[in-house]
Design a protein around this motif. Structure first.
Motif, short mmCIF file in Angstrom:
data_model
loop_
_atom_site.label_atom_id
_atom_site.label_comp_id
_atom_site.label_asym_id
_atom_site.label_seq_id
_atom_site.Cartn_x
_atom_site.Cartn_y
_atom_site.Cartn_z
N GLN A 226 0.84 -1.22 0.00
CA GLN A 226 0.00 0.00 0.00
C GLN A 226 0.86 1.26 0.00
O GLN A 226 0.54 2.24 -0.67
N GLU A 227 1.95 1.22 0.75
CA GLU A 227 2.86 2.36 0.83
C GLU A 227 3.46 2.69 -0.54
O GLU A 227 3.53 3.85 -0.94
N ASP A 229 2.18 1.86 -3.45
CA ASP A 229 1.09 2.27 -4.33
C ASP A 229 0.69 3.72 -4.09
O ASP A 229 0.44 4.48 -5.04
N GLU A 230 0.64 4.11 -2.83
CA GLU A 230 0.18 5.46 -2.50
C GLU A 230 1.26 6.51 -2.73
O GLU A 230 0.96 7.67 -3.04
N HIS A 231 2.52 6.13 -2.57
CA HIS A 231 3.61 7.11 -2.64
C HIS A 231 4.13 7.31 -4.07
O HIS A 231 4.68 8.38 -4.37
N SER A 262 -3.78 1.82 -7.18
CA SER A 262 -3.67 2.73 -8.32
C SER A 262 -2.70 2.20 -9.37
O SER A 262 -2.74 2.61 -10.53
#
Length: 383
Positions: A226-227, A229-231, A262
């Motif tokens: 998740q990190e 993907d979000e960053h 994303s």
């Protein structure tokens, strides 16, 4: 080398590293046409003890890390806190192992865990066996338990820089060979990245990060993915290998099905495709186990370290940092963010690849197996 070899590789299931090293050696002995088999020491001597060791290691390193760290640190300075060798080298265990070696006509024993070395050393002290024995260290440090089996014949170190520490702790220089940690030859093949991605059904032009937690699937894999993907500020793809951590795999699959990511995420459970997945990647996030880091180094894959198991994995980090062969995010936090930025820093990626070459031993398994075969004359000398 015309004499017949019948080689036993002894391992112990405490994590996956010892078994992985054993498998890499067997793969190479098979390639060389040498008779060889692997045996889990405690599965043979006592299945109950095998379960206690395996489950105990998993629980301590996953849930009670502080206790593991304290125990490891104390064992470095006070041997009374280690499992006494006499418990391993009991009369019944010694008799069972001696009889097995005789019945199977074993000519050499290679061991990837020091508990096996304790048993073999005691048999040698009683002059119950005269076959050559070889210890394989699977971390970039010398675990205190290796100090209890220094009277075996040879010890294979990950790197020459560990020789002074080995000599300080009871090993003789003539026993030590710095061939490296054995990994499968598949990691040294370096196939063309775009071809591998095509073979795996992945977009060929996207920067790619591989996330691993070892065969057991240590660490918060979901949070790391998740990190990333979000960053990520630019398109990329993530490969995540969950190992036997089915909980993390299922959660990632649910997030993927709900459209939460994303960027592209490829999710694997336990897989034998790790050499290909490394070949397809531009960097890896992993806990710094000796085997996984050696595989990545052999594959020339830049490494970003996630939270290590206290003790030997922290020592692995210290050793590899001397060569600037790994990236260590501050306090091991935000490894996903770190890797997402690293993917687009071509200068740093190239630098890491060059530095890794100073430590990598991609042909360790072949070198070890060739050396073992050359040592058969010891049987005649001792009999």
């Amino acid at each position: 080398m015309n004499e017949h070899c019948n080689i036993l590789i002894l391992s112990v299931t405490a994590g996956n590293g010892h078994n992985s090293a054993a498998a890499a050696l067997k793969e190479e002995f098979d390639r060389q046409g040498v008779d060889c088999h692997i045996m889990d020491l405690f599965q043979y001597l006592s299945p109950l003890a095998a379960k206690l060791i395996s489950d105990g290691y998993d629980q301590l390193t996953k849930r009670f890390r502080l206790a593991w760290k304290i125990g490891y640190g104390v064992a470095l300075h006070d041997t009374t806190f280690k499992i006494p060798p006499r418990l391993i080298a009991s009369t019944s265990n010694l008799q069972s192992m001696q009889q097995y070696l005789i019945d199977q006509k074993i000519t050499h024993v290679v061991f990837t865990h020091p508990f096996a070395g304790v048993l073999l050393q005691t048999l040698k002290q009683y002059q119950a066996i005269a076959i050559p024995t070889f210890g394989i260290l699977t971390d970039f440090t010398i675990h205190p338990y290796w100090w209890d089996c220094t009277e075996n014949d040879y010890f294979i170190l990950p790197h020459a820089d560990l020789i002074p520490a080995a000599e300080k702790n009871g090993f003789q220089r003539k026993q030590l060979k710095d061939f490296g940690i054995p990994v499968s030859s598949a990691f040294a093949r370096h196939p063309e990245k775009m071809q591998v991605r095509t073979m795996l059904g992945m977009p060929v032009n996207l920067p790619t990060v591989l996330v691993m937690g070892g065969g057991v699937g240590y660490g918060n894999l979901v949070k790391t993915v998740q990190e990333i993907d979000e960053h990520a500020k630019h398109p990329l793809q993530t490969i995540v290998v969950c190992g036997r951590n089915t909980e993390s795999r299922d959660e990632l699959l649910q997030l993927q099905a709900s459209g939460s990511f994303s960027h592209i995420v490829h999710i694997y459970g336990f897989t034998h495709q790790v050499p290909l997945l490394m070949a397809a990647s531009d960097c890896i996030i992993t806990k710094p186990g000796g085997i996984t880091t050696s595989e990545a180094l052999s594959a020339s894959l830049p490494i970003v370290v996630s939270k290590p198991i206290p003790g030997q994995e922290e020592k692995n980090v210290e050793f590899l940092q001397q060569y600037d062969a790994i990236c260590v995010p501050e306090k091991y936090r935000f490894s996903g963010m770190y890797a997402a930025d690293l993917l687009f820093d071509s200068v740093r990626l190239k630098q890491l690849t060059q530095h890794a070459a100073q430590v990598a031993k991609p042909h360790a398994a072949a070198d070890i197996c060739s050396f073992v075969r050359e040592c058969k004359s010891m049987v005649a000398l001792r009999s």
